[in-house]
Write a protein that holds these residues in place. Structure first.
Motif, PDB file in Angstrom:
ATOM      1  N   GLY A 119      22.954 -37.198  17.521  1.00 55.95           N
ATOM      2  CA  GLY A 119      21.680 -36.563  17.826  1.00 55.95           C
ATOM      3  C   GLY A 119      21.764 -35.780  19.116  1.00 55.95           C
ATOM      4  N   GLN A 120      20.614 -35.312  19.561  1.00 52.80           N
ATOM      5  CA  GLN A 120      20.565 -34.521  20.781  1.00 52.80           C
ATOM      6  C   GLN A 120      20.178 -35.413  21.952  1.00 52.80           C
ATOM      7  N   TYR A 121      20.920 -35.286  23.051  1.00 54.36           N
ATOM      8  CA  TYR A 121      20.658 -36.054  24.263  1.00 54.36           C
ATOM      9  C   TYR A 121      20.283 -35.074  25.371  1.00 54.36           C
ATOM     10  N   GLU A 122      19.339 -35.505  26.204  1.00 55.49           N
ATOM     11  CA  GLU A 122      18.886 -34.648  27.285  1.00 55.49           C
ATOM     12  C   GLU A 122      18.911 -35.426  28.592  1.00 55.49           C
ATOM     13  N   CYS A 123      19.414 -34.775  29.619  1.00 52.80           N
ATOM     14  CA  CYS A 123      19.419 -35.342  30.958  1.00 52.80           C
ATOM     15  C   CYS A 123      18.465 -34.492  31.795  1.00 52.80           C
ATOM     16  N   THR A 124      17.485 -35.127  32.387  1.00 46.08           N
ATOM     17  CA  THR A 124      16.503 -34.416  33.193  1.00 46.08           C
ATOM     18  C   THR A 124      16.460 -35.049  34.579  1.00 46.08           C
ATOM     19  N   PHE A 125      16.459 -34.216  35.614  1.00 46.73           N
ATOM     20  CA  PHE A 125      16.329 -34.759  36.965  1.00 46.73           C
ATOM     21  C   PHE A 125      15.579 -33.768  37.849  1.00 46.73           C
ATOM     22  N   ALA A 126      14.963 -34.310  38.869  1.00 37.91           N
ATOM     23  CA  ALA A 126      14.165 -33.489  39.781  1.00 37.91           C
ATOM     24  C   ALA A 126      15.001 -33.120  41.001  1.00 37.91           C
ATOM     25  N   THR A 127      14.888 -31.867  41.407  1.00 36.56           N
ATOM     26  CA  THR A 127      15.590 -31.410  42.606  1.00 36.56           C
ATOM     27  C   THR A 127      14.570 -30.812  43.573  1.00 36.56           C
ATOM     28  N   TYR A 128      14.915 -30.850  44.824  1.00 37.89           N
ATOM     29  CA  TYR A 128      14.023 -30.242  45.808  1.00 37.89           C
ATOM     30  C   TYR A 128      14.793 -29.134  46.491  1.00 37.89           C
ATOM     31  N   PRO A 129      14.339 -28.014  46.588  1.00 43.38           N
ATOM     32  CA  PRO A 129      12.997 -27.482  46.312  1.00 43.38           C
ATOM     33  C   PRO A 129      12.940 -26.748  44.979  1.00 43.38           C
ATOM     34  N   TYR A 130      13.971 -26.865  44.135  1.00 45.34           N
ATOM     35  CA  TYR A 130      14.056 -26.026  42.931  1.00 45.34           C
ATOM     36  C   TYR A 130      13.312 -26.571  41.714  1.00 45.34           C
ATOM     37  N   GLY A 131      12.882 -27.792  41.743  1.00 47.19           N
ATOM     38  CA  GLY A 131      12.128 -28.337  40.625  1.00 47.19           C
ATOM     39  C   GLY A 131      13.020 -29.103  39.642  1.00 47.19           C
ATOM     40  N   THR A 132      12.502 -29.312  38.462  1.00 46.71           N
ATOM     41  CA  THR A 132      13.174 -30.114  37.439  1.00 46.71           C
ATOM     42  C   THR A 132      14.298 -29.321  36.763  1.00 46.71           C
ATOM     43  N   LYS A 133      15.433 -29.968  36.588  1.00 44.62           N
ATOM     44  CA  LYS A 133      16.574 -29.370  35.881  1.00 44.62           C
ATOM     45  C   LYS A 133      16.862 -30.236  34.654  1.00 44.62           C
ATOM     46  N   ALA A 134      17.318 -29.606  33.590  1.00 43.08           N
ATOM     47  CA  ALA A 134      17.616 -30.350  32.354  1.00 43.08           C
ATOM     48  C   ALA A 134      18.860 -29.771  31.690  1.00 43.08           C
ATOM     49  N   ALA A 135      19.590 -30.626  31.039  1.00 44.59           N
ATOM     50  CA  ALA A 135      20.751 -30.199  30.250  1.00 44.59           C
ATOM     51  C   ALA A 135      20.721 -30.974  28.937  1.00 44.59           C
ATOM     52  N   ARG A 136      21.089 -30.293  27.867  1.00 44.44           N
ATOM     53  CA  ARG A 136      21.099 -30.932  26.540  1.00 44.44           C
ATOM     54  C   ARG A 136      22.496 -30.879  25.958  1.00 44.44           C
ATOM     55  N   ILE A 137      22.806 -31.896  25.184  1.00 48.96           N
ATOM     56  CA  ILE A 137      24.076 -31.928  24.471  1.00 48.96           C
ATOM     57  C   ILE A 137      23.840 -32.496  23.078  1.00 48.96           C
ATOM     58  N   GLN A 138      24.504 -31.911  22.099  1.00 47.30           N
ATOM     59  CA  GLN A 138      24.411 -32.396  20.712  1.00 47.30           C
ATOM     60  C   GLN A 138      25.620 -33.282  20.451  1.00 47.30           C
TER      61      GLN A 138
END
Length: 152
Positions: free
Chosen positions: A14-33
């Motif tokens: 399935g699809q997995y997503e990693c999400t994390f918050a950075t300062y000052p740039y905001g939320t970053k996310a990466a997905r992998i199938q």
């Protein structure tokens, strides 16, 4: 950051997503199938002379791996049909099936679960011998070998 999965099964595809918050740039996310395969199969060609011993390793690339701790079976295919020849459970003797009569009791399970056929006959030409190793209920590794028999 890394995700470590153990005892991987097909159901983990399935699809997995990693999400994390950075300062000052905001939320970053990466997905992998992730795709988990239930079977791996490799194909080989083996040439042998008439009346010689044909020896086919179970899994050509798994020489260093101890196959005796996994259930396995050898099958033979011809004209679109596949029949079981030998099954081997860990710590048990090999069980030869009725279909080994096709080969006239010329089949033997050798060292490292290699299949031995002696003597080879012209009728063995074009047969496909396959070894199936069950590493996990959802993971089978297969090795298929097509045989070519030549006269002297």
């Amino acid at each position: 950051w890394a995700l470590h999965l153990e005892n991987v099964t097909v159901s983990l595809s399935g699809q997995y997503e990693c999400t994390f918050a950075t300062y000052p740039y905001g939320t970053k996310a990466a997905r992998i199938q992730l795709t988990v395969k239930a079977e791996e199969e490799r194909h080989y060609l083996k040439k042998v002379c008439l009346e010689q011993t044909l020896e086919i390793p179970c899994l050509e690339d798994a020489i260093s791996e101890n196959l005796s701790i996994y259930p396995l079976k050898w099958l033979v295919g011809e004209n679109g049909r596949e029949e079981e020849l030998v099954t081997k459970e860990p710590s048990c003797p090999a069980v030869y099936r009725n279909s080994s009569m096709l080969l006239g009791q010329r089949v033997l399970l050798g060292l490292n679960n290699a299949l031995k056929v002696f003597p080879t006959k012209i009728t063995d030409d074009g047969r496909v011998f396959s070894c199936h190793v069950l590493y996990h209920p959802e993971r089978v590794q297969k090795s298929s070998t097509t045989v070519r028999v030549f006269g002297k």
